[in-house]
Design an enzyme around this catalytic site. Structure first.
Site, PDB file in Angstrom:
ATOM      1  N   CYS A   1     -32.482  -2.217   5.023  1.00  0.00           N
ATOM      2  CA  CYS A   1     -32.663  -1.293   3.901  1.00  0.00           C
ATOM      3  C   CYS A   1     -32.924  -2.010   2.577  1.00  0.00           C
ATOM      4  O   CYS A   1     -33.430  -1.414   1.631  1.00  0.00           O
ATOM      5  CB  CYS A   1     -31.441  -0.396   3.762  1.00  0.00           C
ATOM      6  SG  CYS A   1     -31.091   0.485   5.274  1.00  0.00           S
TER       7      CYS A   1
ATOM      8  N   HIS B   1     -30.424   3.038  -2.861  1.00  0.00           N
ATOM      9  CA  HIS B   1     -30.847   3.244  -1.479  1.00  0.00           C
ATOM     10  C   HIS B   1     -30.287   4.579  -0.994  1.00  0.00           C
ATOM     11  O   HIS B   1     -29.129   4.903  -1.232  1.00  0.00           O
ATOM     12  CB  HIS B   1     -30.341   2.091  -0.610  1.00  0.00           C
ATOM     13  CG  HIS B   1     -30.561   2.330   0.856  1.00  0.00           C
ATOM     14  ND1 HIS B   1     -31.761   2.743   1.357  1.00  0.00           N
ATOM     15  CD2 HIS B   1     -29.716   2.242   1.918  1.00  0.00           C
ATOM     16  CE1 HIS B   1     -31.659   2.891   2.665  1.00  0.00           C
ATOM     17  NE2 HIS B   1     -30.429   2.598   3.032  1.00  0.00           N
TER      18      HIS B   1
ATOM     19  N   ASN C   1     -32.092   8.547   5.812  1.00  0.00           N
ATOM     20  CA  ASN C   1     -32.159   7.112   5.507  1.00  0.00           C
ATOM     21  C   ASN C   1     -33.441   6.543   6.119  1.00  0.00           C
ATOM     22  O   ASN C   1     -33.561   6.466   7.338  1.00  0.00           O
ATOM     23  CB  ASN C   1     -30.921   6.423   6.091  1.00  0.00           C
ATOM     24  CG  ASN C   1     -30.889   4.930   5.810  1.00  0.00           C
ATOM     25  OD1 ASN C   1     -31.870   4.343   5.368  1.00  0.00           O
ATOM     26  ND2 ASN C   1     -29.755   4.304   6.084  1.00  0.00           N
TER      27      ASN C   1
HETATM   28  N1  ACO Z   1     -21.190  15.092  14.170  1.00  0.00           N
HETATM   29  C1  ACO Z   1     -19.881  15.402  14.319  1.00  0.00           C
HETATM   30  N2  ACO Z   1     -18.915  14.467  14.372  1.00  0.00           N
HETATM   31  C2  ACO Z   1     -19.290  13.161  14.272  1.00  0.00           C
HETATM   32  C3  ACO Z   1     -20.642  12.781  14.142  1.00  0.00           C
HETATM   33  C4  ACO Z   1     -21.619  13.808  14.087  1.00  0.00           C
HETATM   34  N3  ACO Z   1     -22.928  13.553  13.937  1.00  0.00           N
HETATM   35  N4  ACO Z   1     -20.714  11.432  14.057  1.00  0.00           N
HETATM   36  C5  ACO Z   1     -19.455  10.973  14.153  1.00  0.00           C
HETATM   37  N5  ACO Z   1     -18.591  12.010  14.292  1.00  0.00           N
HETATM   38  C6  ACO Z   1     -17.115  11.983  14.425  1.00  0.00           C
HETATM   39  C7  ACO Z   1     -16.613  10.663  14.967  1.00  0.00           C
HETATM   40  O1  ACO Z   1     -16.669  10.646  16.368  1.00  0.00           O
HETATM   41  C8  ACO Z   1     -15.195  10.656  14.440  1.00  0.00           C
HETATM   42  O2  ACO Z   1     -14.397  11.465  15.277  1.00  0.00           O
HETATM   43  P1  ACO Z   1     -12.844  11.076  15.592  1.00  0.00           P
HETATM   44  O3  ACO Z   1     -12.165  11.088  14.241  1.00  0.00           O
HETATM   45  O4  ACO Z   1     -12.426  12.137  16.518  1.00  0.00           O
HETATM   46  O5  ACO Z   1     -12.913   9.699  16.198  1.00  0.00           O
HETATM   47  C9  ACO Z   1     -15.314  11.362  13.074  1.00  0.00           C
HETATM   48  O6  ACO Z   1     -16.547  12.102  13.118  1.00  0.00           O
HETATM   49  C10 ACO Z   1     -15.319  10.417  11.903  1.00  0.00           C
HETATM   50  O7  ACO Z   1     -16.250   9.364  12.136  1.00  0.00           O
HETATM   51  P2  ACO Z   1     -16.551   8.244  11.065  1.00  0.00           P
HETATM   52  O8  ACO Z   1     -17.587   7.305  11.617  1.00  0.00           O
HETATM   53  O9  ACO Z   1     -15.265   7.658  10.589  1.00  0.00           O
HETATM   54  O10 ACO Z   1     -17.198   9.144   9.891  1.00  0.00           O
HETATM   55  P3  ACO Z   1     -17.616   8.744   8.430  1.00  0.00           P
HETATM   56  O11 ACO Z   1     -16.986   9.655   7.474  1.00  0.00           O
HETATM   57  O12 ACO Z   1     -17.480   7.271   8.173  1.00  0.00           O
HETATM   58  O13 ACO Z   1     -19.180   9.097   8.418  1.00  0.00           O
HETATM   59  C11 ACO Z   1     -21.298   7.919   8.536  1.00  0.00           C
HETATM   60  C12 ACO Z   1     -20.061   8.439   9.304  1.00  0.00           C
HETATM   61  C13 ACO Z   1     -22.034   9.124   8.012  1.00  0.00           C
HETATM   62  C14 ACO Z   1     -22.176   7.152   9.500  1.00  0.00           C
HETATM   63  C15 ACO Z   1     -20.860   7.015   7.367  1.00  0.00           C
HETATM   64  O14 ACO Z   1     -19.896   6.102   7.828  1.00  0.00           O
HETATM   65  C16 ACO Z   1     -21.987   6.246   6.718  1.00  0.00           C
HETATM   66  O15 ACO Z   1     -22.860   6.805   6.073  1.00  0.00           O
HETATM   67  N6  ACO Z   1     -21.946   4.910   6.793  1.00  0.00           N
HETATM   68  C17 ACO Z   1     -22.821   3.993   6.037  1.00  0.00           C
HETATM   69  C18 ACO Z   1     -24.223   3.969   6.490  1.00  0.00           C
HETATM   70  C19 ACO Z   1     -24.997   2.949   5.657  1.00  0.00           C
HETATM   71  O16 ACO Z   1     -24.920   2.927   4.454  1.00  0.00           O
HETATM   72  N7  ACO Z   1     -25.722   2.065   6.301  1.00  0.00           N
HETATM   73  C20 ACO Z   1     -26.361   0.971   5.558  1.00  0.00           C
HETATM   74  C21 ACO Z   1     -27.778   1.073   5.476  1.00  0.00           C
HETATM   75  S1  ACO Z   1     -28.583   1.374   7.006  1.00  0.00           S
HETATM   76  C22 ACO Z   1     -29.659   0.046   7.303  1.00  0.00           C
HETATM   77  O17 ACO Z   1     -29.574  -1.005   6.783  1.00  0.00           O
HETATM   78  C23 ACO Z   1     -30.722   0.262   8.337  1.00  0.00           C
END
Ligand code: ACO
Length: 338
Positions: free
Chosen positions: A119, A260, A290
């Protein structure tokens, strides 16, 4: 006799391309165990665009590039360096997508290469363009950020498939002698200690293509979402504070903060930590998701095309991605207003 003025780098134009097909949260509800409510609340994303089966990263990059060259008032033959930031190249790993884009838009016999910084790729590429121009080696650098991220996403994995979209953005960075048109600063950094936070395990020298690679889905992106989220907020905030302090610019003086577009919660947390007003912070994540290296130039294009970005206005870019990599840039928009 007066001394020759040094050659500086300026951001002359912007272009973007967004594929037609839209994948909405409602569509994803039918594919994996998720809901529009969960995706909206956790990410701010409502829909993302997905390239056609026959549409490659270079097809999208070439379309964005043509617009950027035209809007800079230039022709293909004026470009003397082509950079393409991507982690979804047409081919792993040759020819480079930059070479293919050059061919598609009629740029010949010119240096062209890809930049792999996930990214952060577009801002990394801006730092390379700046260095080539300031050294006097190049005059007009085409910088493309293009991704067909859907080609490395597992659409049965709800933790990643809701996040990413496809698209491309491009800019022309040109030599200038005018200080008020020039880049103020660009920072780019990496820490490979966090390489396993975001990884596409295959194909590569560690995991060459094999039946096992296909069976285990190692060709798809894997992410430690929550760990990446926390580090992103911390790093992006620190990076922006540093670039502003170093250049003695207050966050109030930035009309366009363009982070980003990975997750609205990250964008909001960073904007709040910097005490930015809502109208300063550019947000496109709800409609594109993204798009990795394409996210920042697509966002710049959005504000340019809607008439919000005027000639001479300062842009603050800030990004974070796989590697881990991060980068920020402070620069005025030096092209004509839309
Ligand atoms: N729908 C429903 N539930 C979901 C989904 C979904 N699509 N995805 C995950 N869950 C569940 C998980 O299984 C978990 O359940 P559990 O508590 O029973 O285990 C719960 O939701 C919480 O999961 P987390 O991963 O802790 O959720 P979080 O609040 O962290 O959100 C997300 C996830 C959106 C991916 C977030 O962590 C994020 O945006 N991370 C950063 C991404 C980023 O910036 N990447 C860098 C750039 S990308 C690049 O370089 C290509």
């Amino acid at each position: 006799m007066s001394a020759t003025k040094p050659q500086l780098a300026s951001f002359r134009s912007i272009g973007a391309y967004v594929p037609e097909k839209i994948l909405s949260n409602e569509d994803l509800e039918k594919m994996v165990d998720t809901t529009d409510e969960w995706i909206t609340k956790r990410t701010g994303i409502k829909e993302r665009h997905i390239a056609d089966k026959d549409e490659s990263t270079s097809d999208m990059g070439a379309k964005a590039a043509q617009k950027a060259i035209e809007r800079a008032g230039l022709k293909a033959e004026d470009i003397d360096l082509v950079l393409c930031a991507t982690v979804t190249p047409d081919y792993f790993n040759m020819p480079s997508t930059a070479c293919i884009i050059s061919d598609k838009i009629g740029i010949r016999n010119v240096q062209a290469f890809d930049i792999s910084a996930a990214c952060s790729g577009f801002v990394y590429a801006l730092s390379v363009a700046k260095a080539f121009i300031e050294s006097g080696m190049k005059k007009n650098v085409l910088v493309v950020g293009a991704e067909k991220f859907s080609s490395i996403v597992d659409y049965t994995d709800r933790s990643t498939c809701i996040l990413f979209g496809d698209g491309a953005g491009a800019a022309v960075i040109s030599a200038t002698e005018k200080e008020d048109e020039a880049f103020v600063d660009v920072h780019a950094s990496a820490d490979g200690n966090y390489a396993d936070f975001l990884v596409t395990p295959a194909p590569g020298s560690v995991n060459p293509v094999s039946q096992q690679v296909i069976d285990e889905g190692l060709n798809f992106v894997q992410m430690k979402g929550n760990e990446t989220f926390k580090l992103a907020v911390k790093t992006l905030t620190k990076d922006v504070k540093e670039i502003l302090e170093k250049n003695a610019i207050a966050s109030d003086d930035i009309p366009h903060f363009i982070p980003h577009q990975a997750n609205y919660r990250i964008i909001k947390a960073v904007g709040d930590a910097l005490k930015m007003k809502e109208e300063q912070v550019v947000r496109t994540v709800h409609k594109y998701g993204n798009t990795s290296a394409a996210s920042i130039p697509m966002a710049i294009n959005d504000i340019w095309e809607s008439g919000r970005l005027q000639k001479g206005e300062l842009m603050l870019l800030d990004t974070f991605g796989g590697g881990l990599t991060w980068a920020s840039a402070l620069l005025p928009f030096a092209g004509e207003s839309c």
